[in-house]
Motif scaffolding. Structure first.
Motif, PDB file in Angstrom:
ATOM      1  N   LEU A 312       0.830  -1.202   0.000  1.00 24.54           N
ATOM      2  CA  LEU A 312       0.000   0.000   0.000  1.00 24.54           C
ATOM      3  C   LEU A 312       0.868   1.257   0.000  1.00 24.54           C
ATOM      4  O   LEU A 312       0.592   2.203  -0.756  1.00 24.54           O
ATOM      5  CB  LEU A 312      -0.936   0.002   1.206  1.00 24.54           C
ATOM      6  N   ASP A 313       1.925   1.275   0.812  1.00 25.43           N
ATOM      7  CA  ASP A 313       2.822   2.433   0.829  1.00 25.43           C
ATOM      8  C   ASP A 313       3.535   2.586  -0.511  1.00 25.43           C
ATOM      9  O   ASP A 313       3.741   3.709  -0.992  1.00 25.43           O
ATOM     10  CB  ASP A 313       3.855   2.294   1.950  1.00 25.43           C
ATOM     11  N   TRP A 314       3.909   1.451  -1.094  1.00 21.40           N
ATOM     12  CA  TRP A 314       4.564   1.466  -2.409  1.00 21.40           C
ATOM     13  C   TRP A 314       3.636   2.085  -3.461  1.00 21.40           C
ATOM     14  O   TRP A 314       4.040   2.935  -4.245  1.00 21.40           O
ATOM     15  CB  TRP A 314       4.931   0.028  -2.776  1.00 21.40           C
ATOM     16  N   LEU A 315       2.371   1.665  -3.427  1.00 24.43           N
ATOM     17  CA  LEU A 315       1.397   2.164  -4.392  1.00 24.43           C
ATOM     18  C   LEU A 315       1.093   3.645  -4.155  1.00 24.43           C
ATOM     19  O   LEU A 315       0.946   4.424  -5.111  1.00 24.43           O
ATOM     20  CB  LEU A 315       0.115   1.340  -4.305  1.00 24.43           C
ATOM     21  N   LYS A 316       1.011   4.052  -2.901  1.00 25.41           N
ATOM     22  CA  LYS A 316       0.768   5.464  -2.586  1.00 25.41           C
ATOM     23  C   LYS A 316       1.872   6.351  -3.152  1.00 25.41           C
ATOM     24  O   LYS A 316       1.610   7.445  -3.660  1.00 25.41           O
ATOM     25  CB  LYS A 316       0.661   5.665  -1.078  1.00 25.41           C
ATOM     26  N   ALA A 317       3.105   5.880  -3.057  1.00 29.27           N
ATOM     27  CA  ALA A 317       4.222   6.658  -3.602  1.00 29.27           C
ATOM     28  C   ALA A 317       4.060   6.842  -5.108  1.00 29.27           C
ATOM     29  O   ALA A 317       4.266   7.947  -5.639  1.00 29.27           O
ATOM     30  CB  ALA A 317       5.549   5.968  -3.288  1.00 29.27           C
ATOM     31  N   LEU A 318       3.666   5.783  -5.805  1.00 26.58           N
ATOM     32  CA  LEU A 318       3.441   5.893  -7.248  1.00 26.58           C
ATOM     33  C   LEU A 318       2.328   6.889  -7.551  1.00 26.58           C
ATOM     34  O   LEU A 318       2.426   7.697  -8.488  1.00 26.58           O
ATOM     35  CB  LEU A 318       3.075   4.530  -7.831  1.00 26.58           C
ATOM     36  N   ALA A 319       1.244   6.828  -6.769  1.00 26.42           N
ATOM     37  CA  ALA A 319       0.119   7.744  -6.975  1.00 26.42           C
ATOM     38  C   ALA A 319       0.550   9.201  -6.819  1.00 26.42           C
ATOM     39  O   ALA A 319      -0.032  10.099  -7.442  1.00 26.42           O
ATOM     40  CB  ALA A 319      -1.008   7.414  -5.999  1.00 26.42           C
ATOM     41  N   GLU A 320       1.565   9.419  -5.989  1.00 27.97           N
ATOM     42  CA  GLU A 320       2.084  10.774  -5.770  1.00 27.97           C
ATOM     43  C   GLU A 320       3.179  11.150  -6.764  1.00 27.97           C
ATOM     44  O   GLU A 320       3.785  12.219  -6.662  1.00 27.97           O
ATOM     45  CB  GLU A 320       2.620  10.891  -4.342  1.00 27.97           C
ATOM     46  N   GLY A 321       3.434  10.261  -7.727  1.00 25.74           N
ATOM     47  CA  GLY A 321       4.439  10.551  -8.745  1.00 25.74           C
ATOM     48  C   GLY A 321       5.866  10.328  -8.287  1.00 25.74           C
ATOM     49  O   GLY A 321       6.807  10.859  -8.884  1.00 25.74           O
ATOM     50  N   LYS A 322       6.045   9.507  -7.248  1.00 21.51           N
ATOM     51  CA  LYS A 322       7.368   9.235  -6.717  1.00 21.51           C
ATOM     52  C   LYS A 322       7.841   7.841  -7.152  1.00 21.51           C
ATOM     53  O   LYS A 322       7.039   6.941  -7.339  1.00 21.51           O
ATOM     54  CB  LYS A 322       7.371   9.316  -5.198  1.00 21.51           C
ATOM     55  N   VAL A 323       9.148   7.691  -7.268  1.00 19.46           N
ATOM     56  CA  VAL A 323       9.712   6.382  -7.583  1.00 19.46           C
ATOM     57  C   VAL A 323       9.834   5.596  -6.284  1.00 19.46           C
ATOM     58  O   VAL A 323      10.725   5.851  -5.467  1.00 19.46           O
ATOM     59  CB  VAL A 323      11.085   6.504  -8.263  1.00 19.46           C
ATOM     60  N   ALA A 324       8.935   4.678  -6.057  1.00 20.07           N
ATOM     61  CA  ALA A 324       8.933   3.894  -4.813  1.00 20.07           C
ATOM     62  C   ALA A 324      10.146   2.981  -4.774  1.00 20.07           C
ATOM     63  O   ALA A 324      10.659   2.561  -5.812  1.00 20.07           O
ATOM     64  CB  ALA A 324       7.651   3.071  -4.734  1.00 20.07           C
ATOM     65  N   PRO A 325      10.617   2.629  -3.577  1.00 19.04           N
ATOM     66  CA  PRO A 325      11.757   1.708  -3.465  1.00 19.04           C
ATOM     67  C   PRO A 325      11.434   0.356  -4.123  1.00 19.04           C
ATOM     68  O   PRO A 325      10.287  -0.104  -4.098  1.00 19.04           O
ATOM     69  CB  PRO A 325      11.927   1.541  -1.956  1.00 19.04           C
ATOM     70  N   ARG A 326      12.444  -0.267  -4.686  1.00 20.39           N
ATOM     71  CA  ARG A 326      12.280  -1.576  -5.297  1.00 20.39           C
ATOM     72  C   ARG A 326      12.183  -2.640  -4.210  1.00 20.39           C
ATOM     73  O   ARG A 326      12.934  -2.598  -3.228  1.00 20.39           O
ATOM     74  CB  ARG A 326      13.439  -1.855  -6.245  1.00 20.39           C
ATOM     75  N   VAL A 327      11.257  -3.588  -4.410  1.00 22.81           N
ATOM     76  CA  VAL A 327      10.974  -4.577  -3.371  1.00 22.81           C
ATOM     77  C   VAL A 327      11.072  -5.978  -3.954  1.00 22.81           C
ATOM     78  O   VAL A 327      10.500  -6.264  -5.013  1.00 22.81           O
ATOM     79  CB  VAL A 327       9.564  -4.382  -2.770  1.00 22.81           C
ATOM     80  N   ARG A 328      11.793  -6.866  -3.236  1.00 21.50           N
ATOM     81  CA  ARG A 328      11.833  -8.281  -3.622  1.00 21.50           C
ATOM     82  C   ARG A 328      12.041  -9.099  -2.367  1.00 21.50           C
ATOM     83  O   ARG A 328      12.632  -8.651  -1.386  1.00 21.50           O
ATOM     84  CB  ARG A 328      12.929  -8.530  -4.639  1.00 21.50           C
ATOM     85  N   PRO A 329      11.557 -10.347  -2.340  1.00 20.91           N
ATOM     86  CA  PRO A 329      11.711 -11.201  -1.156  1.00 20.91           C
ATOM     87  C   PRO A 329      13.188 -11.497  -0.866  1.00 20.91           C
ATOM     88  O   PRO A 329      14.011 -11.512  -1.764  1.00 20.91           O
ATOM     89  CB  PRO A 329      10.968 -12.481  -1.546  1.00 20.91           C
TER      90      PRO A 329
END
Length: 329
Positions: A312-329
């Protein structure tokens, strides 16, 4: 039995009335689904300067077996069950929704061609209208006409809709040069066999970007978009063993039930497809464990975490036009 039928009818009417309260149908003159039925898209009004352009998923077809009248591999007419279920980004009442209060344009998918086809094909006794490009273009023209001053635009889609989003992103980015635009593909990473015949059948509309090959891969398109539009944010989400994407990869290989070898092969190629565009600074991804297909239409959108990284935080960042941190297990 009569009471049961009456109850089903009453429930259907209630759902339809609930849908109409949030979503308005826009008929498309000349729009057509694979079976020849009419096409329409849906708009949920909100802030005119914040727009979600959302391409629906729903499989694909490319030969007599997958395109046949009894085939379950693709939608044949407009079906808006995502809107009726109102989960994930379709929960228009939830303030937790990153797109709460935005205008949401939902582009149904019913042509079996990843939203880009420009052909009507006879598969031996029956025809399929692969006219996704015509339908998508109508929705885009509506958005461009009615939201010319948009300041934030989020282009997305689940499954086949992820391809629609990335294949049409160049048109959106070229139109909204001064807006904050993010493009996020949900569970459509583009792993395909070298001899996949779909594009040849569909006569697709591919993005118009410098340096693309005649039949570009999805990762190639993400990288080309990142370079052509450095102010935009490009992103992908998938699970590491997405069951639906593996199923379709198996179909391309002639397997009705994908083998373990096919699943492993897909998983290896999927990670390559997601990681390849990472050389661009304005590209990001969220890789999650498991086999679930898509997240945007699901309640898990609000709860999923990989380690400490909340989707959700990752998606919120995108909605705000920000490059969200990359995430992988």
């Amino acid at each position: 039995m009569k009471r049961l039928i009456a109850l089903v009818v009453a429930l259907a009417l209630a759902l339809a009335q609930g849908l109409e309260a949030f979503w308005k149908a826009v008929e498309v003159p000349g729009g057509v689904c694979s079976d020849g039925s009419p096409y329409r898209f849906y708009v949920s009004p909100g802030d005119p300067k914040k727009v979600v352009l959302d391409f629906q998923g729903g499989g694909a077809c490319w030969d007599a077996a997958t395109c046949g009248p009894q085939s379950q591999t693709y939608r044949k007419r407009v079906d808006v069950q995502e809107l009726l279920l109102a989960q994930g980004i379709y929960n228009r009442m939830s303030v937790a929704n990153p797109f709460f209060g935005w205008t949401h344009v939902f582009v149904p998918y019913c042509t079996g061609d990843l939203h880009v086809g420009r052909a009507t094909v006879d598969y031996g006794g029956f025809k399929v209208h692969h006219q996704g490009a015509r339908n998508a273009q109508a929705a885009l023209e509506y958005v461009f006409r009615n939201h010319a001053q948009a300041e934030r635009v989020f282009v997305t889609g689940c499954s086949a809709g992820a391809y629609g989003a990335i294949f049409w992103a160049d048109k959106v980015l070229a139109t909204y040069k001064n807006a904050q635009v993010a493009v996020c593909g949900d569970a459509g990473v583009g792993v395909a066999t070298p001899d996949f015949p779909g594009y040849a059948r569909w006569n697709p509309r591919f993005p118009e970007l410098p340096g693309l090959s005649a039949r570009p891969s999805v990762s190639e398109i993400y990288l080309a978009l990142s370079r052509a539009y450095p102010k935009a944010v490009l992103a992908q989400y998938t699970t590491l063993l997405d069951g639906t994407q593996i199923f379709f990869y198996g179909l391309m290989k002639g397997e009705r039930t994908p083998s373990e070898a096919t699943a492993r092969e897909w998983a290896t190629e999927a990670q390559k497809a997601v990681l390849t565009p990472a050389q661009a600074e304005n590209y990001t991804f969220y890789l999650a464990p498991g086999s679930q297909h898509c997240i945007l239409p699901r309640p898990e959108l609000y709860t999923l975490k990989v380690g400490e990284a909340s989707f959700l935080d990752w998606l919120k960042a995108l909605a705000e036009g920000k490059v969200a941190p990359r995430v992988r297990p």
